[in-house]
Write a protein that holds these residues in place. Sequence first.
Motif, PDB file in Angstrom:
ATOM      1  N   ASN A 169       0.828  -1.203   0.000  1.00  0.00           N
ATOM      2  CA  ASN A 169       0.000   0.000   0.000  1.00  0.00           C
ATOM      3  C   ASN A 169       0.867   1.260   0.000  1.00  0.00           C
ATOM      4  OD1 ASN A 169       0.576   1.155   2.601  1.00  0.00           O
ATOM      5  ND2 ASN A 169      -0.776  -0.324   3.568  1.00  0.00           N
ATOM      6  N   GLU A 170       0.216   2.401  -0.166  1.00  0.00           N
ATOM      7  CA  GLU A 170       0.906   3.685  -0.157  1.00  0.00           C
ATOM      8  C   GLU A 170       0.185   4.656   0.777  1.00  0.00           C
ATOM      9  OE1 GLU A 170       1.317   5.054  -4.192  1.00  0.00           O
ATOM     10  OE2 GLU A 170       2.037   3.100  -4.906  1.00  0.00           O
ATOM     11  N   LYS A 171      -0.314   4.130   1.887  1.00  0.00           N
ATOM     12  CA  LYS A 171      -1.082   4.973   2.792  1.00  0.00           C
ATOM     13  C   LYS A 171      -0.238   6.057   3.458  1.00  0.00           C
ATOM     14  CE  LYS A 171      -4.781   1.700   3.821  1.00  0.00           C
ATOM     15  NZ  LYS A 171      -5.505   0.943   4.871  1.00  0.00           N
ATOM     16  N   ASP A 172       1.075   5.845   3.463  1.00  0.00           N
ATOM     17  CA  ASP A 172       1.963   6.854   4.043  1.00  0.00           C
ATOM     18  C   ASP A 172       2.480   7.836   2.994  1.00  0.00           C
ATOM     19  OD1 ASP A 172       3.441   4.971   2.708  1.00  0.00           O
ATOM     20  OD2 ASP A 172       5.103   4.939   4.140  1.00  0.00           O
ATOM     21  N   ARG A 173       1.913   7.786   1.790  1.00  0.00           N
ATOM     22  CA  ARG A 173       2.316   8.676   0.707  1.00  0.00           C
ATOM     23  C   ARG A 173       1.129   9.553   0.295  1.00  0.00           C
ATOM     24  NH1 ARG A 173       5.673   4.682  -3.434  1.00  0.00           N
ATOM     25  NH2 ARG A 173       6.993   3.685  -1.860  1.00  0.00           N
ATOM     26  N   PRO A 174       1.389  10.573  -0.488  1.00  0.00           N
ATOM     27  CA  PRO A 174       0.281  11.446  -0.919  1.00  0.00           C
ATOM     28  C   PRO A 174      -0.816  10.713  -1.681  1.00  0.00           C
ATOM     29  CG  PRO A 174       2.367  12.545  -1.291  1.00  0.00           C
ATOM     30  CD  PRO A 174       2.703  11.128  -0.870  1.00  0.00           C
ATOM     31  N   SER A 175      -0.459   9.625  -2.390  1.00  0.00           N
ATOM     32  CA  SER A 175      -1.469   8.899  -3.167  1.00  0.00           C
ATOM     33  C   SER A 175      -2.493   8.217  -2.278  1.00  0.00           C
ATOM     34  CB  SER A 175      -0.792   7.850  -4.045  1.00  0.00           C
ATOM     35  OG  SER A 175      -0.206   6.832  -3.245  1.00  0.00           O
ATOM     36  N   ARG A 176      -2.079   7.795  -1.081  1.00  0.00           N
ATOM     37  CA  ARG A 176      -2.954   7.112  -0.116  1.00  0.00           C
ATOM     38  C   ARG A 176      -3.580   5.846  -0.690  1.00  0.00           C
ATOM     39  NH1 ARG A 176      -2.256   7.855   4.806  1.00  0.00           N
ATOM     40  NH2 ARG A 176      -4.440   7.500   5.323  1.00  0.00           N
ATOM     41  N   LEU A 177      -2.924   5.202  -1.636  1.00  0.00           N
ATOM     42  CA  LEU A 177      -3.482   4.003  -2.253  1.00  0.00           C
ATOM     43  C   LEU A 177      -3.438   2.829  -1.286  1.00  0.00           C
ATOM     44  CD1 LEU A 177      -1.947   4.221  -5.841  1.00  0.00           C
ATOM     45  CD2 LEU A 177      -4.224   4.916  -5.068  1.00  0.00           C
TER      46      LEU A 177
END
Length: 312
Positions: A169-177
């Motif tokens: 996942n990318e919850k810690d990134r701007p994308s929040r994917l």
Amino acid sequence: DPAGDTTPERLAAPPDEPEGLGRPSPAVAILMVTHNALDVVRVAVLRTLRYTRASDARLVVVDNASTDGTRTWLREMTARGDLDLIEADRNLGHGPALELARAHTTAPLLLTLDSDAFPLRDDWLDRLRQRLDDGAAVAGILHHRGYVHPSCLLVARSTLDDHGLTFLNEKDRPSRLDVAERISVDLTAKGLAIDGLERTGSLERGSASEPVDLGSTYGDLVYHQWYTTRTVEANGRPVDDVPPDSAARALQTLLDGSHAEPRDLTVIVGARAGLQAPERRRNLLATLQAVNRQDLERWRYRVVVVEQDADP
């Protein structure tokens, strides 16, 4: 998922013999991650085995440090030869555990399946694979945000490798994917098709703010309970905006339906083995292990233990 899950290579290197004991690589590796919720894990695993018995597929389970007996039961299924079990010493999170399972196998096709999701018919894998053959890069359960959800996601290993994609996942990134969301986002942006299964039925209304129903079926091929692990661990407390009574009712409906399914055989074992009788406990465990490790497919028979002592 914990921070830092963008580095799956730190979690574990691929084993020397990925498929185990010299077994040839299957065409499809089914990747499942578990963390407690034993009753539902049991249903999901047994139904997955039931509906893949004639397929060239292998179930790979990563147990994320379960403490409720899930790992013990999965060890018995592993001893039977029904699945490959990877035991994590902590809760890695969903994405990193899927990457760990991905590293375990060399199968050309990867299918992620949640621990509260399972197939509904014998030809489910064939029908999903046909979607890839027809030109889709990814197939499976369609999320309302427009991506194929990892509760059931089929993709070629080469597709992930060629495009540098992971299940993380990318919850810690701007994308929040969310977990595996990047796969659909990137492939769609590159002009490749995704083929999602629409919801065709459900047991209960789930979230009030999102169109996610409890006990949903998709394309009449796959069932997904949704929210199971979080509901079990919440112990009656609300999970997001899902009414606790709805979650409990849907969960009980699933378990009641599983229990009501006819089996070919029921094995009844009487037990009188209290804390002061270690030899009896040893013998009981040996008996139950032997009963579990028969050649008959495990989903075809039920084991009923009858407690016969005042001291359970």
